[in-house]
Motif scaffolding. Structure first.
Motif, PDB file in Angstrom:
ATOM      1  N   PHE A   5      51.683 -29.220  29.067  1.00 40.36           N
ATOM      2  CA  PHE A   5      51.511 -28.235  28.012  1.00 40.36           C
ATOM      3  C   PHE A   5      52.860 -27.732  27.498  1.00 40.36           C
ATOM      4  CE2 PHE A   5      47.962 -27.791  31.036  1.00 40.36           C
ATOM      5  CZ  PHE A   5      46.922 -28.183  30.213  1.00 40.36           C
ATOM      6  N   THR A   6      52.936 -27.511  26.204  1.00 38.24           N
ATOM      7  CA  THR A   6      54.129 -26.904  25.613  1.00 38.24           C
ATOM      8  C   THR A   6      53.888 -25.443  25.243  1.00 38.24           C
ATOM      9  OG1 THR A   6      53.498 -27.678  23.390  1.00 38.24           O
ATOM     10  CG2 THR A   6      54.930 -29.120  24.714  1.00 38.24           C
ATOM     11  N   ASP A   7      52.671 -24.943  25.454  1.00 40.64           N
ATOM     12  CA  ASP A   7      52.363 -23.557  25.101  1.00 40.64           C
ATOM     13  C   ASP A   7      51.906 -22.751  26.322  1.00 40.64           C
ATOM     14  OD1 ASP A   7      49.984 -24.917  25.400  1.00 40.64           O
ATOM     15  OD2 ASP A   7      48.989 -23.990  23.679  1.00 40.64           O
ATOM     16  N   GLY A   8      52.324 -23.180  27.520  1.00 39.18           N
ATOM     17  CA  GLY A   8      52.007 -22.433  28.735  1.00 39.18           C
ATOM     18  C   GLY A   8      50.928 -23.092  29.555  1.00 39.18           C
ATOM     19  N   GLY A   9      51.030 -22.949  30.860  1.00 38.38           N
ATOM     20  CA  GLY A   9      50.079 -23.559  31.778  1.00 38.38           C
ATOM     21  C   GLY A   9      50.739 -24.637  32.615  1.00 38.38           C
ATOM     22  N   TYR A  10      50.405 -24.663  33.916  1.00 38.38           N
ATOM     23  CA  TYR A  10      50.962 -25.683  34.792  1.00 38.38           C
ATOM     24  C   TYR A  10      50.438 -27.063  34.397  1.00 38.38           C
ATOM     25  CZ  TYR A  10      52.400 -21.974  38.053  1.00 38.38           C
ATOM     26  OH  TYR A  10      52.988 -20.880  38.631  1.00 38.38           O
ATOM     27  N   PRO A  11      51.292 -28.070  34.345  1.00 34.59           N
ATOM     28  CA  PRO A  11      50.798 -29.445  34.181  1.00 34.59           C
ATOM     29  C   PRO A  11      49.898 -29.819  35.352  1.00 34.59           C
ATOM     30  CG  PRO A  11      53.189 -29.330  33.878  1.00 34.59           C
ATOM     31  CD  PRO A  11      52.763 -28.012  34.435  1.00 34.59           C
ATOM     32  N   PHE A  12      48.886 -30.620  35.085  1.00 31.40           N
ATOM     33  CA  PHE A  12      48.006 -31.052  36.167  1.00 31.40           C
ATOM     34  C   PHE A  12      47.371 -32.387  35.845  1.00 31.40           C
ATOM     35  CE2 PHE A  12      44.973 -28.876  33.410  1.00 31.40           C
ATOM     36  CZ  PHE A  12      43.830 -29.660  33.492  1.00 31.40           C
ATOM     37  N   ASN A  13      46.886 -33.031  36.902  1.00 27.61           N
ATOM     38  CA  ASN A  13      46.121 -34.278  36.794  1.00 27.61           C
ATOM     39  C   ASN A  13      44.687 -33.950  37.176  1.00 27.61           C
ATOM     40  OD1 ASN A  13      44.972 -36.884  37.231  1.00 27.61           O
ATOM     41  ND2 ASN A  13      47.020 -37.721  37.544  1.00 27.61           N
ATOM     42  N   GLY A  14      43.731 -34.236  36.295  1.00 25.97           N
ATOM     43  CA  GLY A  14      42.349 -33.876  36.563  1.00 25.97           C
ATOM     44  C   GLY A  14      41.376 -34.946  36.142  1.00 25.97           C
ATOM     45  N   ASN A  15      40.164 -34.833  36.650  1.00 32.41           N
ATOM     46  CA  ASN A  15      39.099 -35.785  36.354  1.00 32.41           C
ATOM     47  C   ASN A  15      37.909 -35.058  35.755  1.00 32.41           C
ATOM     48  OD1 ASN A  15      40.356 -38.224  37.636  1.00 32.41           O
ATOM     49  ND2 ASN A  15      40.218 -36.930  39.444  1.00 32.41           N
TER      50      ASN A  15
ATOM     51  N   MET B 144      37.004 -29.558  33.721  1.00 30.65           N
ATOM     52  CA  MET B 144      37.433 -30.478  34.770  1.00 30.65           C
ATOM     53  C   MET B 144      36.577 -30.292  36.018  1.00 30.65           C
ATOM     54  SD  MET B 144      40.072 -32.375  33.850  1.00 30.65           S
ATOM     55  CE  MET B 144      40.198 -32.472  32.057  1.00 30.65           C
ATOM     56  N   GLU B 145      36.325 -31.397  36.729  1.00 26.54           N
ATOM     57  CA  GLU B 145      35.551 -31.323  37.967  1.00 26.54           C
ATOM     58  C   GLU B 145      36.432 -31.312  39.212  1.00 26.54           C
ATOM     59  OE1 GLU B 145      33.623 -34.387  36.189  1.00 26.54           O
ATOM     60  OE2 GLU B 145      32.674 -32.833  34.977  1.00 26.54           O
ATOM     61  N   ASP B 146      37.630 -31.842  39.108  1.00 29.11           N
ATOM     62  CA  ASP B 146      38.597 -31.747  40.203  1.00 29.11           C
ATOM     63  C   ASP B 146      39.972 -32.052  39.653  1.00 29.11           C
ATOM     64  OD1 ASP B 146      39.173 -34.747  40.631  1.00 29.11           O
ATOM     65  OD2 ASP B 146      37.010 -34.668  40.912  1.00 29.11           O
ATOM     66  N   GLY B 147      40.993 -31.689  40.428  1.00 29.34           N
ATOM     67  CA  GLY B 147      42.349 -31.971  39.986  1.00 29.34           C
ATOM     68  C   GLY B 147      43.378 -31.350  40.902  1.00 29.34           C
ATOM     69  N   VAL B 148      44.651 -31.644  40.616  1.00 30.84           N
ATOM     70  CA  VAL B 148      45.775 -31.072  41.363  1.00 30.84           C
ATOM     71  C   VAL B 148      46.885 -30.793  40.364  1.00 30.84           C
ATOM     72  CG1 VAL B 148      46.682 -33.369  41.945  1.00 30.84           C
ATOM     73  CG2 VAL B 148      47.345 -31.379  43.316  1.00 30.84           C
ATOM     74  N   ASN B 149      47.531 -29.633  40.506  1.00 31.04           N
ATOM     75  CA  ASN B 149      48.578 -29.298  39.546  1.00 31.04           C
ATOM     76  C   ASN B 149      49.974 -29.538  40.119  1.00 31.04           C
ATOM     77  OD1 ASN B 149      49.311 -27.015  41.098  1.00 31.04           O
ATOM     78  ND2 ASN B 149      48.186 -25.577  39.805  1.00 31.04           N
ATOM     79  N   CYS B 150      50.985 -29.292  39.307  1.00 29.09           N
ATOM     80  CA  CYS B 150      52.365 -29.609  39.679  1.00 29.09           C
ATOM     81  C   CYS B 150      52.879 -28.740  40.817  1.00 29.09           C
ATOM     82  CB  CYS B 150      53.274 -29.464  38.466  1.00 29.09           C
ATOM     83  SG  CYS B 150      53.419 -27.753  37.859  1.00 29.09           S
ATOM     84  N   ARG B 151      52.200 -27.638  41.123  1.00 22.75           N
ATOM     85  CA  ARG B 151      52.612 -26.775  42.224  1.00 22.75           C
ATOM     86  C   ARG B 151      51.899 -27.112  43.525  1.00 22.75           C
ATOM     87  NH1 ARG B 151      55.249 -22.153  40.513  1.00 22.75           N
ATOM     88  NH2 ARG B 151      55.693 -21.937  42.735  1.00 22.75           N
ATOM     89  N   GLY B 152      51.009 -28.117  43.476  1.00 26.04           N
ATOM     90  CA  GLY B 152      50.344 -28.557  44.691  1.00 26.04           C
ATOM     91  C   GLY B 152      49.007 -27.899  44.957  1.00 26.04           C
ATOM     92  N   LEU B 153      48.472 -27.149  44.003  1.00 23.40           N
ATOM     93  CA  LEU B 153      47.130 -26.571  44.162  1.00 23.40           C
ATOM     94  C   LEU B 153      46.095 -27.613  43.757  1.00 23.40           C
ATOM     95  CD1 LEU B 153      45.295 -24.058  44.703  1.00 23.40           C
ATOM     96  CD2 LEU B 153      45.390 -23.675  42.218  1.00 23.40           C
ATOM     97  N   ALA B 154      45.151 -27.891  44.652  1.00 18.92           N
ATOM     98  CA  ALA B 154      44.057 -28.823  44.375  1.00 18.92           C
ATOM     99  C   ALA B 154      42.743 -28.052  44.367  1.00 18.92           C
ATOM    100  CB  ALA B 154      44.010 -29.928  45.427  1.00 18.92           C
ATOM    101  N   ALA B 155      41.804 -28.506  43.541  1.00 18.59           N
ATOM    102  CA  ALA B 155      40.509 -27.834  43.437  1.00 18.59           C
ATOM    103  C   ALA B 155      39.439 -28.850  43.091  1.00 18.59           C
ATOM    104  CB  ALA B 155      40.551 -26.730  42.375  1.00 18.59           C
ATOM    105  N   GLY B 156      38.249 -28.640  43.644  1.00 15.59           N
ATOM    106  CA  GLY B 156      37.098 -29.481  43.324  1.00 15.59           C
ATOM    107  C   GLY B 156      35.851 -28.637  43.322  1.00 15.59           C
ATOM    108  N   LEU B 157      34.899 -28.978  42.478  1.00 11.10           N
ATOM    109  CA  LEU B 157      33.674 -28.192  42.365  1.00 11.10           C
ATOM    110  C   LEU B 157      32.456 -29.011  42.762  1.00 11.10           C
ATOM    111  CD1 LEU B 157      31.731 -29.020  39.686  1.00 11.10           C
ATOM    112  CD2 LEU B 157      33.680 -28.096  38.463  1.00 11.10           C
ATOM    113  N   THR B 158      31.404 -28.306  43.128  1.00 16.83           N
ATOM    114  CA  THR B 158      30.060 -28.876  43.169  1.00 16.83           C
ATOM    115  C   THR B 158      29.146 -27.903  42.445  1.00 16.83           C
ATOM    116  OG1 THR B 158      29.214 -27.836  45.206  1.00 16.83           O
ATOM    117  CG2 THR B 158      30.546 -29.834  45.462  1.00 16.83           C
ATOM    118  N   SER B 159      28.187 -28.425  41.702  1.00 18.20           N
ATOM    119  CA  SER B 159      27.261 -27.566  40.975  1.00 18.20           C
ATOM    120  C   SER B 159      26.094 -27.185  41.869  1.00 18.20           C
ATOM    121  CB  SER B 159      26.757 -28.280  39.721  1.00 18.20           C
ATOM    122  OG  SER B 159      26.142 -29.494  40.066  1.00 18.20           O
ATOM    123  N   VAL B 160      25.540 -26.013  41.608  1.00 19.75           N
ATOM    124  CA  VAL B 160      24.404 -25.481  42.347  1.00 19.75           C
ATOM    125  C   VAL B 160      23.379 -24.992  41.324  1.00 19.75           C
ATOM    126  CG1 VAL B 160      23.639 -23.715  43.995  1.00 19.75           C
ATOM    127  CG2 VAL B 160      25.873 -24.813  44.287  1.00 19.75           C
TER     128      VAL B 160
END
Length: 275
Positions: free
Chosen positions: A127-137, A144-160
């Motif tokens: 991003f050039t207007d703010g926000g950590y770069p990240f790789n997501g699916n 996004m359903e999962d991903g990891v950003n440039c600071r090493g935070l990873a996240a994944g969801l499941t729906s309920v």
């Protein structure tokens, strides 16, 4: 799976993605696996003020996507913002995080509608207007359903399953906002507690320092499990398991084999001595 490398402002990224898909002959609205009803359109309109408050950049990206696709913003919003709130019972996702002495191990199985298979995307955002770069699916767009950003935070969801959706932010948009905004699990949990949820879901989080957490969220409550002992783990499927969330579990004839998938995951992560 499609692979996209996207750079620019949020609007420019949306426009770039929409135009690229259009040039490949892909019209996003032709691949929506559910009817775009007036109920969905009305629900999305009711959600817009929450996005304008908490995640306006996502709306800018959606505007760009609509422009690139040459389709109405309101219809794309009706598809995206109602996701995870009005969901088909055909998802079977599992997610876990395991703490170690040198970091965390994060894993996710994404099992969504097969009719979306050719549109599933892996996206690298800068991003050039703010926000950590990240790789997501994602199986959709913007969310996004999962991903990891440039600071090493990873996240994944499941729906309920959600009994009565309420305007707010859905699971996929919440996950993306955490990736763009947070560097650590504690930061992500602090932001999560401020966000109005429009869906029921779980979020598994892990960071570079080895911290892990599970958040089980519904419209009225969020429960957090954040173990700190060595070799601790958290895991999730498509239902709630934390004791606090028991009152919010819906009785379903089909719970997407959530328990059949949860118990082997629990045994595997508990180690060879588990029953």
């Amino acid at each position: 799976m499609l692979h996209h490398t996207l750079q620019g402002t949020h609007y420019e990224i949306g426009f770039q993605l929409g135009l690229d898909l259009a040039r490949r002959g892909t019209a996003l609205l032709d691949h929506v696996p559910f009817p775009i009803t007036q109920e969905r359109l009305d629900f999305a309109q009711a959600c817009l003020p929450h996005y304008q408050r908490f995640f306006p950049a996502a709306l800018e990206e959606l505007q760009g996507l609509a422009q690139g696709q040459n389709c109405p913003f309101e219809v794309l919003a009706g598809v995206l913002l109602s996701m995870y709130c009005m969901i088909p019972q055909t998802v079977h996702c599992s997610c876990f995080a395991l703490g170690t002495e040198v970091g965390a191990i994060f894993g996710r199985n994404s099992d969504f509608l097969t009719c979306l298979e050719e549109q599933n995307s892996n996206c690298l955002f800068r991003f050039t207007d703010g926000g950590y770069p990240f790789n997501g699916n994602t199986t959709a767009f913007v969310e996004m359903e999962d991903g990891v950003n440039c600071r090493g935070l990873a996240a994944g969801l499941t729906s309920v399953a959600c009994a009565r959706p309420r305007p707010g932010l859905n699971a996929g948009m919440i996950l993306r906002l955490l990736l763009e905004s947070c560097a650590t699990v504690p930061q992500a949990l602090a932001l999560l507690r401020r966000l109005p949820a429009a869906s029921s879901h779980t979020l598994v989080l892990a960071d570079r320092q080895g911290r892990i957490a599970l958040a089980e969220c519904c419209l009225d409550h969020t429960a957090i499990q954040a173990p700190i002992q060595p070799s601790a783990f958290v895991c999730a499927t498509n239902t709630f398991h934390l004791p606090e969330m028991e009152p919010y579990r819906l009785p379903l004839e089909d719970d997407w084999q959530a328990e059949e998938r949860y118990l082997p995951l629990l045994r595997a992560l508990s180690g060879p001595s588990a029953p």
